[in-house]
Design an enzyme around this catalytic site. Structure first.
Site, mmCIF file in Angstrom:
data_model
loop_
_atom_site.group_PDB
_atom_site.id
_atom_site.type_symbol
_atom_site.label_atom_id
_atom_site.label_comp_id
_atom_site.label_asym_id
_atom_site.label_seq_id
_atom_site.Cartn_x
_atom_site.Cartn_y
_atom_site.Cartn_z
ATOM 1 N N HIS A 1 0.780 -3.542 -2.147
ATOM 2 C CA HIS A 1 -0.465 -3.119 -1.511
ATOM 3 C C HIS A 1 -1.132 -2.012 -2.320
ATOM 4 C CE1 HIS A 1 -2.422 -0.779 2.039
ATOM 5 N NE2 HIS A 1 -3.313 -1.519 1.427
ATOM 6 N N GLU B 1 1.852 0.725 -2.453
ATOM 7 C CA GLU B 1 2.827 0.530 -1.378
ATOM 8 C C GLU B 1 3.479 -0.839 -1.549
ATOM 9 O OE1 GLU B 1 2.810 1.279 3.446
ATOM 10 O OE2 GLU B 1 1.031 0.391 2.521
ATOM 11 N N SER C 1 -3.343 -5.867 3.102
ATOM 12 C CA SER C 1 -3.282 -4.485 3.589
ATOM 13 C C SER C 1 -2.776 -4.406 5.023
ATOM 14 C CB SER C 1 -4.668 -3.836 3.503
ATOM 15 O OG SER C 1 -5.607 -4.573 4.260
ATOM 16 N N ASN D 1 -1.323 2.270 6.412
ATOM 17 C CA ASN D 1 -2.358 1.903 7.383
ATOM 18 C C ASN D 1 -1.908 2.167 8.819
ATOM 19 O OD1 ASN D 1 -4.405 1.180 5.655
ATOM 20 N ND2 ASN D 1 -3.759 -0.949 5.485
#
Length: 734
Positions: free
Chosen positions: A464, A476, A443, A514
């Protein structure tokens, strides 16, 4: 190309068939409206026609809704008065459906009309259900895959072709709320039980023909056209109806926090329409529908949650010259929560899955996650024993890496440590086939760095997932510097197999999602250290349309994870790492043992079952509440700009390659204000000039993290929008 055709049989039944060429499912276009009108008019005027049946030429479905270009054309044709153009076009649709509903009957005696039935071979959504609701009887096929409903509210509009008014008058405000306010699609049995459809038949066309030949004048009169009609459950000023509308208003505001325009407009259309006659109610519905369509929120939501999402799912960013890469056999390394979830959704999609962990007990625990999921499905009647057995048989839980032979995709979901991941990569590459693609579910760790452990970096990619895997809609995909097109195509085809929405981004620390989420949560932490009430912070976010506030989100994702990410980032960036009071708060909470919901102690207090009891009062002891508290809008803009500026920087730096992915990814990954269409759409709504000005003000007040990115500054000076400058269709054409 003809979309509606009419044939007549010897019994005097006119069959109007809807079949849009080149489409897997019918959608209503400008041409289709005109053709349907002509067919209905001809049938009503033909003395030899005794009744009409409207059906679909598509096997297994009736219609999927409206071609959204139809609404755009209504605006364009009106020139300087798009609202009037929309209203007139919507009223034209109402006129056509009302013609079907009244069917040539004498308006005073309600006699002399021709019966019109609809025969649906399968799914009917949006105007695909609004049209049948205007007919006198709805017959549907015995099709277990078919769904019926009005899902418009989910993309920022509401049923505007009479569906709102007819459904409310047919089922009452309470009965209609499931379909109108929640946009639920239901199967035939539930639709019949609710009163949405009339009959389920083996051959709906034959059943509909039989009915129209036997129908009497009274069968054609809709309840709302009959004398003495009363709305089921009561109208707004009936004692029972009054409480229904009060409750509906509370429910809408409770769920949307006032952030979404469509539900409020829908409720207004139902409420006001219930106080007048049916034809006036249709005009009221048209006015509110026009109001919503003229709101930039509806255009942004339709673009992101319907058009862009669908384009990404269909492979808009897939390398064009790579053959089909669907996965046959998947290896999952690590049977923890993420690995177990990946195994579940992959087996659900029909893949053979090898689930690896350090020992048999750990691997079995990962497989048990799928079994528990299926057991819950069986209790709800969604899963059969046969389906459970078949799914579990596809998952091989084992510590034996040799079982990975024959895999064409590996997804690594082991401990978030570069050394551990590198060691596993090398062990597995010695076993798997030469052409197998290797993916990491990291991540935060850069894919390019992780790929250095691989002998085949062109076949190394990031995939991800978000937790919990089975519920989250986004995946992702991250391209390392050496990742090749086949690896990208493999990842995209795999994500399509598991029926999730993919975005593809270039490698960078934290990737895209993120990268935006972390500053959002950190800004909330900063505000806590400044004495801003956590209640104000979370409610400010919810009133922007976020499903939960950032304080609650931090508790849900775990506080020690935030501390771990902060330490790892600081170690990687060295002196370039920006020190932040938010880190001090997170480290303090970690030291206090308040790690979030999983520990039943975090920013919230919890009971023994993990239910939130309220914000932890210890925060106010450490960081006393400021007096006065800041303005709501100030809090909201700090939270919004913390995210959207990172989205702009990601676009500037080439991490984001397609603005559609920036918007769709933000909504699906962390619930970014769906009404806005995503961070880049939000900037288009408020305007680059205002955004740049606000950046300067926030920078002066709070620091350089709000500095206006050069791209946004340039766009402000030129008066550009993101969807003009980075138009995906124009870029693809180029």
């Amino acid at each position: 190309m003809t979309e509606f055709t009419m044939t007549k049989d010897a019994d005097g039944v006119a069959l109007i068939t809807w079949d849009v060429p080149g489409k897997s499912m019918n959608v209503m276009s400008f041409t289709g409206l005109a053709e349907l009108d002509a067919c209905v008019s001809d049938a009503l005027a033909d003395e030899a026609v005794k009744g009409i049946v409207i059906t679909s030429g598509k096997p297994g479905s009736f219609a999927g809704g409206m071609d959204l270009n139809l609404l755009a054309k209504m605006k364009e044709d009106a020139g300087d008065n798009p609202a009037q153009g929309l209203f007139d076009g919507i009223m034209q649709m109402h006129g056509l459906l009302r013609k079907i509903e009244l069917a040539g009957m004498d308006l005073k005696t309600k006699k002399g009309g021709k019966p019109i039935a609809s025969a649906l071979p399968g799914t009917a959504a949006g105007i695909g259900l609004e049209l049948p609701l205007a007919t006198h009887r709805i017959f549907v096929a015995e099709n277990p895959k078919a769904k019926y409903g009005l899902p418009e509210i989910l993309v920022g509009i509401f049923p505007g072709a009479g569906g709102t008014t007819r459904m409310a008058r047919k089922l009452g405000a309470m009965g209609a709320s499931t379909f109108l306010l929640e946009g639920k699609m239901v199967d035939a049995a539930k639709a019949k039980s609710a009163g949405v459809i009339d009959e389920i038949a083996t051959d709906p066309v034959a059943a509909a023909k039989d009915w129209v030949l036997q129908a009497k004048d009274a069968d054609l009169v809709k309840p709302w056209d009959a004398k003495g009609y009363k709305m089921p459950g009561g109208a707004p000023y009936h004692p029972a109806g009054f409480m229904t509308f009060v409750g509906a208003n509370a429910m809408v505001n409770g769920k949307t926090k006032g952030a979404f325009p469509a539900p409020k407009a829908l409720l207004s259309a139902v409420y006001e329409g219930a106080l007048v006659d049916f034809d006036t109610a249709l005009r009221i519905e048209a006015r509110w529908f026009t109001n919503v369509l003229m709101n930039p929120s509806s255009s942004a939501m339709i673009r992101s949650l319907f058009l862009n999402k669908e384009a990404l799912e269909k492979g808009a960013v897939r390398p064009k010259d790579v053959p089909d890469q669907r996965v046959q056999k998947l290896g999952v390394l690590g049977a923890g929560m993420m690995g177990a979830g990946i195994a579940l959704v992959s087996a659900q999609a029909g893949m053979e899955v090898v689930l690896i962990d350090r020992d048999q007990a750990a691997a079995d625990k990962g497989k048990a996650y799928t079994e528990a999921y299926l057991d819950k499905g069986m209790k709800r009647g969604k899963v059969t024993a046969e389906k459970k057995e078949a799914m579990l048989s596809r998952i091989t839980a084992t510590p034996d890496l040799e079982q990975l032979k024959g895999c064409d995709l590996i997804i690594e979901a082991v401990f978030e440590d570069p050394k551990v991941k590198a060691e596993m990569t090398q062990k597995v590459e010695a076993i798997i086939p030469e052409e197998c693609i290797f993916a990491s579910n990291t991540s935060t760790l850069p894919i390019t760095e992780l790929a250095k452990a691989s002998k085949r970096p062109d076949q190394f990619i990031g995939i991800h997932f978000f937790s919990p895997v089975e519920k989250m809609l986004l995946v992702e995909i991250i391209k390392g510097k050496e990742t090749g097109d086949r690896a990208v195509a493999k990842a995209l085809d795999y994500v399509r197999q598991i029926r999730k929405t993919p975005i593809v981004v270039n490698d960078a620390r934290f990737f895209y999602c993120n990268r935006c989420i972390i500053p959002y949560m950190n800004e909330a932490m900063r505000m806590v250290t400044e004495g801003v009430s956590p209640v104000l912070i979370d409610h400010a976010a919810q009133q922007l349309g976020f499903p939960v506030g950032p304080i609650q989100l931090t508790d849900e994702t775990s506080i020690d994870l935030g501390a771990k990410i902060a330490r790892a980032t600081k170690a990687a960036m060295g002196n370039a790492y920006p020190e932040s009071p938010s880190d001090d708060l997170v480290f303090w909470m970690e030291d206090e043992g308040r790690l979030g919901r999983k520990a039943k102690a975090g920013f919230f207090d919890y009971d023994d079952k993990g239910k939130r009891l309220g914000y932890w009062k210890g925060m106010a002891d450490k960081y006393p509440l400021a007096d006065p508290q800041p303005d709501l809008i100030e809090v909201q803009e700090r939270l919004m700009f913390a995210q959207v500026l990172e989205a702009v920087r990601a676009l500037e730096e080439g991490v984001l390659m397609d603005i559609r992915e920036g918007d769709v990814g933000a909504i699906l990954a962390w619930g970014f204000a769906p009404w806005s269409g995503g961070p880049l759409s939000w900037l288009d709504i408020i305007g680059a000039e205002y955004a740049a000005e606000r950046c300067d003000q926030l920078t002066t007040a709070y620091g350089d993290r709000f500095a206006c990115p050069p791209l946004l500054r340039e766009m402000a000076e030129k008066g550009e929008t993101f969807y003009e400058r980075f138009d995906p269709e124009a870029q693809q054409a180029a």
